[in-house]
Write a protein that holds these residues in place. Structure first.
Motif, PDB file in Angstrom:
ATOM      1  N   GLU A   1       0.830  -1.202   0.000  1.00  0.00           N
ATOM      2  CA  GLU A   1       0.000   0.000   0.000  1.00  0.00           C
ATOM      3  C   GLU A   1       0.863   1.251   0.000  1.00  0.00           C
ATOM      4  O   GLU A   1       0.612   2.209  -0.732  1.00  0.00           O
ATOM      5  CB  GLU A   1      -0.920   0.006   1.217  1.00  0.00           C
ATOM      6  CG  GLU A   1      -1.821   1.239   1.291  1.00  0.00           C
ATOM      7  CD  GLU A   1      -2.763   1.197   2.473  1.00  0.00           C
ATOM      8  OE1 GLU A   1      -3.073   2.274   3.014  1.00  0.00           O
ATOM      9  OE2 GLU A   1      -3.184   0.095   2.864  1.00  0.00           O
ATOM     10  N   GLY A   2       1.937   1.246   0.834  1.00  0.00           N
ATOM     11  CA  GLY A   2       2.832   2.392   0.875  1.00  0.00           C
ATOM     12  C   GLY A   2       3.543   2.595  -0.442  1.00  0.00           C
ATOM     13  O   GLY A   2       3.704   3.725  -0.916  1.00  0.00           O
TER      14      GLY A   2
ATOM     15  N   THR B   1       1.219   4.235  -2.887  1.00  0.00           N
ATOM     16  CA  THR B   1       1.043   5.665  -2.619  1.00  0.00           C
ATOM     17  C   THR B   1       2.245   6.456  -3.114  1.00  0.00           C
ATOM     18  O   THR B   1       2.096   7.554  -3.661  1.00  0.00           O
ATOM     19  CB  THR B   1       0.839   5.901  -1.115  1.00  0.00           C
ATOM     20  OG1 THR B   1      -0.282   5.137  -0.663  1.00  0.00           O
ATOM     21  CG2 THR B   1       0.593   7.373  -0.826  1.00  0.00           C
TER      22      THR B   1
ATOM     23  N   ALA C   1      -7.544   5.678   0.827  1.00  0.00           N
ATOM     24  CA  ALA C   1      -6.304   6.152   1.436  1.00  0.00           C
ATOM     25  C   ALA C   1      -5.439   6.881   0.415  1.00  0.00           C
ATOM     26  O   ALA C   1      -4.831   7.918   0.725  1.00  0.00           O
ATOM     27  CB  ALA C   1      -5.528   4.981   2.046  1.00  0.00           C
ATOM     28  N   GLU C   2      -5.381   6.357  -0.788  1.00  0.00           N
ATOM     29  CA  GLU C   2      -4.581   6.991  -1.838  1.00  0.00           C
ATOM     30  C   GLU C   2      -5.224   8.293  -2.316  1.00  0.00           C
ATOM     31  O   GLU C   2      -4.527   9.265  -2.640  1.00  0.00           O
ATOM     32  CB  GLU C   2      -4.386   6.036  -2.999  1.00  0.00           C
ATOM     33  CG  GLU C   2      -3.461   4.852  -2.709  1.00  0.00           C
ATOM     34  CD  GLU C   2      -4.123   3.777  -1.869  1.00  0.00           C
ATOM     35  OE1 GLU C   2      -3.397   2.946  -1.309  1.00  0.00           O
ATOM     36  OE2 GLU C   2      -5.378   3.775  -1.763  1.00  0.00           O
TER      37      GLU C   2
ATOM     38  N   ALA D   1      -4.248  10.849   0.176  1.00  0.00           N
ATOM     39  CA  ALA D   1      -2.853  11.259  -0.015  1.00  0.00           C
ATOM     40  C   ALA D   1      -2.746  12.290  -1.138  1.00  0.00           C
ATOM     41  O   ALA D   1      -2.003  13.280  -1.021  1.00  0.00           O
ATOM     42  CB  ALA D   1      -1.989  10.033  -0.331  1.00  0.00           C
TER      43      ALA D   1
ATOM     44  N   THR E   1      -3.288  14.377   8.302  1.00  0.00           N
ATOM     45  CA  THR E   1      -1.824  14.381   8.367  1.00  0.00           C
ATOM     46  C   THR E   1      -1.304  13.882   9.704  1.00  0.00           C
ATOM     47  O   THR E   1      -0.270  14.331  10.188  1.00  0.00           O
ATOM     48  CB  THR E   1      -1.284  15.794   8.086  1.00  0.00           C
ATOM     49  OG1 THR E   1      -1.904  16.731   8.987  1.00  0.00           O
ATOM     50  CG2 THR E   1      -1.580  16.223   6.657  1.00  0.00           C
TER      51      THR E   1
ATOM     52  N   GLY F   1       0.067  10.685  12.047  1.00  0.00           N
ATOM     53  CA  GLY F   1       0.635   9.346  12.011  1.00  0.00           C
ATOM     54  C   GLY F   1       1.598   9.118  10.863  1.00  0.00           C
ATOM     55  O   GLY F   1       1.735   9.958   9.965  1.00  0.00           O
ATOM     56  N   PRO F   2       2.282   7.976  10.877  1.00  0.00           N
ATOM     57  CA  PRO F   2       3.230   7.637   9.800  1.00  0.00           C
ATOM     58  C   PRO F   2       2.502   7.507   8.463  1.00  0.00           C
ATOM     59  O   PRO F   2       1.455   6.878   8.383  1.00  0.00           O
ATOM     60  CB  PRO F   2       3.805   6.286  10.245  1.00  0.00           C
ATOM     61  CG  PRO F   2       3.471   6.159  11.692  1.00  0.00           C
ATOM     62  CD  PRO F   2       2.211   6.914  11.902  1.00  0.00           C
ATOM     63  N   ARG F   3       3.069   8.108   7.431  1.00  0.00           N
ATOM     64  CA  ARG F   3       2.437   8.067   6.113  1.00  0.00           C
ATOM     65  C   ARG F   3       3.449   8.531   5.077  1.00  0.00           C
ATOM     66  O   ARG F   3       4.502   9.084   5.426  1.00  0.00           O
ATOM     67  CB  ARG F   3       1.199   8.974   6.070  1.00  0.00           C
ATOM     68  CG  ARG F   3       1.520  10.398   6.418  1.00  0.00           C
ATOM     69  CD  ARG F   3       0.309  11.235   6.783  1.00  0.00           C
ATOM     70  NE  ARG F   3       0.770  12.502   7.286  1.00  0.00           N
ATOM     71  CZ  ARG F   3       1.215  13.497   6.516  1.00  0.00           C
ATOM     72  NH1 ARG F   3       1.190  13.340   5.200  1.00  0.00           N
ATOM     73  NH2 ARG F   3       1.650  14.611   7.026  1.00  0.00           N
ATOM     74  N   VAL F   4       3.111   8.334   3.836  1.00  0.00           N
ATOM     75  CA  VAL F   4       3.958   8.797   2.741  1.00  0.00           C
ATOM     76  C   VAL F   4       3.634  10.257   2.453  1.00  0.00           C
ATOM     77  O   VAL F   4       2.476  10.621   2.282  1.00  0.00           O
ATOM     78  CB  VAL F   4       3.712   7.950   1.476  1.00  0.00           C
ATOM     79  CG1 VAL F   4       4.541   8.483   0.312  1.00  0.00           C
ATOM     80  CG2 VAL F   4       4.041   6.483   1.747  1.00  0.00           C
ATOM     81  N   MET F   5       4.653  11.090   2.413  1.00  0.00           N
ATOM     82  CA  MET F   5       4.471  12.507   2.096  1.00  0.00           C
ATOM     83  C   MET F   5       4.756  12.744   0.617  1.00  0.00           C
ATOM     84  O   MET F   5       5.651  12.130   0.035  1.00  0.00           O
ATOM     85  CB  MET F   5       5.397  13.386   2.934  1.00  0.00           C
ATOM     86  CG  MET F   5       5.112  13.349   4.422  1.00  0.00           C
ATOM     87  SD  MET F   5       6.163  14.515   5.327  1.00  0.00           S
ATOM     88  CE  MET F   5       5.685  14.149   7.019  1.00  0.00           C
TER      89      MET F   5
END
Length: 245
Positions: free
Chosen positions: A4-5, A8, A72-73, A76, A128, A130-134
């Protein structure tokens, strides 16, 4: 990084291959992100769904899945589009009684413009966490803050921590502003809530009662944002001065 990451990352950073199946593509990731933003600005992040975004774009939900794997995407994409490009380095809303050092003026303007972004899109506070892709826009903001402290003598870790500290102040005040009544400020609403309690129990909290009374005497002006921002910058100035010594 899980699948998933990784997905993204590809959506935010590219490359962006066109869907391999179905009719000729009629959408792009920018339109999808903007559609989600329109819904979230009006209804909050909870109003965003694949079905709602697809309907706003005039396509079926299955057609939307050809471009993004899931909600989720979409979020993002929304975050990076809503945050947008970082501010110009000369931008600052700071009081101009005296000339400010270059780094201070740049960080002052950066923080104020980030606060404006959260005020325009309050759902970003939730999106924005928690851990996530920026994405590139969000990292561009961080780059601008860290680079403002180049040449100050601070270590890379200290420059990163400074940006995180400023971001935290922006988020806290924006969160309170989001919850405050539209006609009152953060401190005004807090004073209203505390006033009723302290009217009966003020003798147990003498310092707090005196501070609240002082705020009222000053006209109840909201100073939490400005006070906190300037004290953070003052602290950085002291640390930078020590490095210079």
């Amino acid at each position: 990084m899980d699948d998933e990451g990784a997905g993204t990352v590809r959506l935010l950073w590219g490359p962006h291959p066109k869907p391999a199946r179905g009719p000729r593509p009629g959408l792009d990731l920018g339109r999808i992100g903007r559609a989600g933003i329109e819904i979230a600005d009006a209804e909050g992040l909870g109003g965003v769904s694949m079905q709602r975004v697809a309907a706003l774009l005039g396509v079926t939900k299955m057609a939307l899945y050809r471009y993004v794997p899931g909600k989720a995407e979409v979020i993002a994409l929304m975050v990076d589009a809503a945050i947008g490009r970082p501010p110009e380095e000369s931008a600052s809303g700071a009081p101009q009684e005296s000339a400010l050092p270059g780094w201070r003026e740049r960080l002052d303007g950066w923080a104020r413009q980030l606060f404006d972004v959260f005020r325009r899109h309050p759902w970003l506070l939730e999106a924005t966490v928690g851990p996530r892709v920026m994405g590139p826009a969000e990292l561009g903001w961080m780059e601008r803050a860290v680079s403002a402290l180049d040449g100050t003598g601070l270590t890379g870790a200290e420059r990163m921590d400074s940006a995180v500290l400023l971001t935290g102040h922006v988020r806290v005040i924006a969160q309170h502003a989001r919850a405050a009544a539209p006609t009152s400020g953060v401190e005004a609403q807090l004073g209203s809530v505390l006033g009723a309690v302290l009217a009966e129990h003020g003798e147990r909290f003498p310092a707090l009662t005196a501070a609240l009374a002082s705020t009222r005497d000053a006209g109840g002006q909201d100073e939490a944002w400005e006070f906190g921002l300037q004290r953070i910058l003052d602290g950085l100035a002291v640390l930078i001065g020590r490095r210079s010594d």
